[in-house]
Write an enzyme that holds these catalytic residues in place. Structure first.
Site, PDB file in Angstrom:
ATOM      1  N   MET A  30       0.847  -1.204   0.000  1.00 21.74           N
ATOM      2  CA  MET A  30       0.000   0.000   0.000  1.00 21.74           C
ATOM      3  C   MET A  30       0.883   1.255   0.000  1.00 21.74           C
ATOM      4  O   MET A  30       0.434   2.347   0.344  1.00 21.74           O
ATOM      5  CB  MET A  30      -0.935  -0.009   1.201  1.00 21.74           C
ATOM      6  CG  MET A  30      -1.912  -1.184   1.144  1.00 21.74           C
ATOM      7  SD  MET A  30      -3.475  -0.857   1.943  1.00 21.74           S
ATOM      8  CE  MET A  30      -2.943  -0.519   3.617  1.00 21.74           C
ATOM      9  N   LEU A  33       6.731   3.185   1.462  1.00 22.04           N
ATOM     10  CA  LEU A  33       7.635   2.045   1.624  1.00 22.04           C
ATOM     11  C   LEU A  33       8.718   2.289   2.677  1.00 22.04           C
ATOM     12  O   LEU A  33       9.230   3.405   2.812  1.00 22.04           O
ATOM     13  CB  LEU A  33       8.298   1.719   0.279  1.00 22.04           C
ATOM     14  CG  LEU A  33       7.343   1.408  -0.892  1.00 22.04           C
ATOM     15  CD1 LEU A  33       8.144   1.021  -2.140  1.00 22.04           C
ATOM     16  CD2 LEU A  33       6.329   0.328  -0.543  1.00 22.04           C
ATOM     17  N   HIS A  34       9.031   1.221   3.410  1.00 23.98           N
ATOM     18  CA  HIS A  34      10.099   1.240   4.415  1.00 23.98           C
ATOM     19  C   HIS A  34      10.941  -0.028   4.254  1.00 23.98           C
ATOM     20  O   HIS A  34      10.705  -0.811   3.318  1.00 23.98           O
ATOM     21  CB  HIS A  34       9.502   1.357   5.826  1.00 23.98           C
ATOM     22  CG  HIS A  34       8.403   0.363   6.098  1.00 23.98           C
ATOM     23  ND1 HIS A  34       8.620  -0.989   6.155  1.00 23.98           N
ATOM     24  CD2 HIS A  34       7.070   0.524   6.298  1.00 23.98           C
ATOM     25  CE1 HIS A  34       7.493  -1.621   6.396  1.00 23.98           C
ATOM     26  NE2 HIS A  34       6.515  -0.722   6.476  1.00 23.98           N
ATOM     27  N   GLU A  35      11.859  -0.265   5.187  1.00 24.02           N
ATOM     28  CA  GLU A  35      12.772  -1.412   5.038  1.00 24.02           C
ATOM     29  C   GLU A  35      12.048  -2.762   5.040  1.00 24.02           C
ATOM     30  O   GLU A  35      12.574  -3.741   4.515  1.00 24.02           O
ATOM     31  CB  GLU A  35      13.853  -1.406   6.134  1.00 24.02           C
ATOM     32  CG  GLU A  35      14.931  -0.358   5.934  1.00 24.02           C
ATOM     33  CD  GLU A  35      14.576   0.945   6.636  1.00 24.02           C
ATOM     34  OE1 GLU A  35      13.361   1.201   6.880  1.00 24.02           O
ATOM     35  OE2 GLU A  35      15.504   1.707   6.943  1.00 24.02           O
ATOM     36  N   HIS A  37       9.155  -3.391   3.459  1.00 26.20           N
ATOM     37  CA  HIS A  37       8.823  -3.583   2.040  1.00 26.20           C
ATOM     38  C   HIS A  37      10.093  -3.875   1.234  1.00 26.20           C
ATOM     39  O   HIS A  37      10.089  -4.715   0.336  1.00 26.20           O
ATOM     40  CB  HIS A  37       8.161  -2.319   1.467  1.00 26.20           C
ATOM     41  CG  HIS A  37       6.897  -1.898   2.157  1.00 26.20           C
ATOM     42  ND1 HIS A  37       6.826  -0.763   2.934  1.00 26.20           N
ATOM     43  CD2 HIS A  37       5.659  -2.445   2.175  1.00 26.20           C
ATOM     44  CE1 HIS A  37       5.597  -0.632   3.412  1.00 26.20           C
ATOM     45  NE2 HIS A  37       4.862  -1.631   2.975  1.00 26.20           N
ATOM     46  N   GLN A 153      -2.808 -12.415   7.059  1.00 28.54           N
ATOM     47  CA  GLN A 153      -2.916 -12.139   5.613  1.00 28.54           C
ATOM     48  C   GLN A 153      -2.106 -13.160   4.807  1.00 28.54           C
ATOM     49  O   GLN A 153      -2.585 -13.681   3.796  1.00 28.54           O
ATOM     50  CB  GLN A 153      -2.403 -10.730   5.332  1.00 28.54           C
ATOM     51  CG  GLN A 153      -2.225 -10.415   3.852  1.00 28.54           C
ATOM     52  CD  GLN A 153      -1.830  -8.969   3.634  1.00 28.54           C
ATOM     53  OE1 GLN A 153      -2.671  -8.089   3.673  1.00 28.54           O
ATOM     54  NE2 GLN A 153      -0.553  -8.710   3.420  1.00 28.54           N
ATOM     55  N   SER A 185       6.298  -0.306  10.219  1.00 26.00           N
ATOM     56  CA  SER A 185       4.949  -0.223   9.650  1.00 26.00           C
ATOM     57  C   SER A 185       4.705   1.202   9.177  1.00 26.00           C
ATOM     58  O   SER A 185       5.150   2.160   9.818  1.00 26.00           O
ATOM     59  CB  SER A 185       3.918  -0.571  10.730  1.00 26.00           C
ATOM     60  OG  SER A 185       2.630  -0.172  10.322  1.00 26.00           O
ATOM     61  N   SER A 186       3.997   1.332   8.065  1.00 26.70           N
ATOM     62  CA  SER A 186       3.637   2.674   7.584  1.00 26.70           C
ATOM     63  C   SER A 186       2.812   3.397   8.642  1.00 26.70           C
ATOM     64  O   SER A 186       2.849   4.622   8.745  1.00 26.70           O
ATOM     65  CB  SER A 186       2.833   2.567   6.288  1.00 26.70           C
ATOM     66  OG  SER A 186       3.508   1.748   5.356  1.00 26.70           O
TER      67      SER A 186
HETATM   68  P1  AMP Z   1       1.486  -2.848   3.519  1.00 29.82           P
HETATM   69  O1  AMP Z   1       2.037  -1.810   2.586  1.00 29.82           O
HETATM   70  O2  AMP Z   1       1.546  -2.460   4.955  1.00 29.82           O
HETATM   71  O3  AMP Z   1       0.148  -3.381   3.075  1.00 29.82           O
HETATM   72  O4  AMP Z   1       2.482  -4.081   3.412  1.00 29.82           O
HETATM   73  C1  AMP Z   1       2.829  -4.644   2.180  1.00 29.82           C
HETATM   74  C2  AMP Z   1       3.619  -5.902   2.415  1.00 29.82           C
HETATM   75  O5  AMP Z   1       4.784  -5.599   3.166  1.00 29.82           O
HETATM   76  C3  AMP Z   1       2.830  -6.943   3.233  1.00 29.82           C
HETATM   77  O6  AMP Z   1       3.086  -8.247   2.721  1.00 29.82           O
HETATM   78  C4  AMP Z   1       3.409  -6.777   4.614  1.00 29.82           C
HETATM   79  O7  AMP Z   1       3.327  -7.957   5.396  1.00 29.82           O
HETATM   80  C5  AMP Z   1       4.851  -6.436   4.298  1.00 29.82           C
HETATM   81  N1  AMP Z   1       5.443  -5.736   5.443  1.00 29.82           N
HETATM   82  C6  AMP Z   1       4.988  -4.623   6.052  1.00 29.82           C
HETATM   83  N2  AMP Z   1       5.766  -4.309   7.116  1.00 29.82           N
HETATM   84  C7  AMP Z   1       6.715  -5.269   7.184  1.00 29.82           C
HETATM   85  C8  AMP Z   1       7.812  -5.521   8.064  1.00 29.82           C
HETATM   86  N3  AMP Z   1       8.079  -4.727   9.099  1.00 29.82           N
HETATM   87  N4  AMP Z   1       8.595  -6.595   7.818  1.00 29.82           N
HETATM   88  C9  AMP Z   1       8.342  -7.422   6.776  1.00 29.82           C
HETATM   89  N5  AMP Z   1       7.321  -7.248   5.905  1.00 29.82           N
HETATM   90  C10 AMP Z   1       6.520  -6.186   6.113  1.00 29.82           C
END
Ligand code: AMP
Length: 282
Positions: A30, A33-35, A37, A153, A185-186
């Site tokens: 979504m 992006l961070h580490e 992603h 998920q 987390s975002s």
């Molecule tokens: P999101 O953008 O939050 O929907 O996350 C997109 C993907 O990145 C999902 O598969 C999340 O599980 C993964 N993700 C988010 N945060 C992390 C994290 N801290 N470590 C590993 N994967 C993550």
């Protein structure tokens, strides 16, 4: 690296790659992006010739009372990070590119989606399954990458791919954390300074749970009680749930006698954060 907005552009590019005999990995996100992603992009680039990152805040997985409008967005930052990690194409559609006005087909799932986050977010997984299914149909990747951070998920997507005979390998990747243990987390951007400090209680309590398991405790009730008492010691924290479930079926278990997932959702102030561990990773 290309940034594209339309389904037609994605299909055209993937068709060219396929004609060259190249493999394709997909990282659904979504954005913002961070580490965490970035680690999924790294994994995809390692396994595949080309990597597509989808960057789409999916309205269908938010209930009207949730944070769809305030969810952070920054495409320029996302493009920079994704390119630095080897992404070949970002797909950043507008909502009406994904959902035309007569849109009326959904992918839904029972059982796995009725526990954990499915209780406080009853429409969430229907939105997730529908958008991921659409992304799979648009990109037609060989492999798709999901974080263990969103453990339910990941189980739901694996189950959907199996139930619906999708010819895509679902790859689960480890949780990336801040130095103090908070899972990246975002949504961490919503936390003020005090809340940010308080948020460490999630990973801290999970560590205490892991340590009980390492010491041979298999009674899930005991482990959950210990974790909850640590979270309750933090005044800014309010528990949504702390549960131990079968890692595959997401059904609650009493005793640790199979691969299990210990998962939690906790409000820090108004921000709902999730975290977890799988017993296989202890
Ligand atoms: P999101 O953008 O939050 O929907 O996350 C997109 C993907 O990145 C999902 O598969 C999340 O599980 C993964 N993700 C988010 N945060 C992390 C994290 N801290 N470590 C590993 N994967 C993550």
């Amino acid at each position: 690296m290309k940034v594209v907005k339309t389904i037609a552009e994605v299909r055209e590019q993937v068709k060219q790659w396929r004609a060259e005999g190249l493999t394709v990995g997909l990282v659904p996100t979504m954005g913002y992006l961070h580490e965490g992603h970035a680690s999924l992009i790294d994994a995809s680039c390692k396994d595949n010739d080309r990597t597509v990152v989808s960057d789409f805040v999916n309205p269908m997985q938010f209930s009207p009372s949730e944070d769809l409008e305030s969810y952070p967005r920054d495409l320029a930052h996302d493009a920079e990070l994704a390119e630095a990690h080897g992404c070949d194409m970002i797909f950043n559609p507008e909502p009406d590119e994904m959902y035309h006005k007569n849109f009326s087909s959904f992918v839904d799932m029972t059982v796995l989606t009725e526990e954990l986050c499915g209780i406080s977010r009853p429409i969430h997984f229907r939105g997730v399954c529908t958008v991921v299914n659409k992304l799979f149909n648009i990109v037609q990747p060989d492999r798709a990458y999901f974080g263990k951070k969103d453990a339910q998920q990941l189980a739901v997507i694996r189950h959907m791919a199996d139930d619906l005979n999708m010819n895509i390998e679902i790859v689960g990747c480890p949780i990336i954390r801040e130095n103090d243990g908070l899972a990246k987390s975002s949504r961490n951007t919503y936390l003020n300074q005090d809340e940010r400090k308080a948020a460490v209680i999630l990973s801290k309590s999970l560590e205490a749970g892991k340590s009980l398991i390492r010491n041979g405790i298999t009674d899930c009730g005991k482990i959950i009680t210990e974790i909850k008492s640590i979270i309750d010691s933090e005044p800014l924290a309010r528990i949504d749930y702390v549960k131990i479930v079968d890692a595959e079926t997401i059904q609650q278990i009493e005793t640790l006698d199979k691969l299990a997932l210990c998962a939690m959702a906790v409000y820090i102030g108004k921000t709902r954060l999730i975290d977890n561990f799988f017993t296989e990773d202890i």
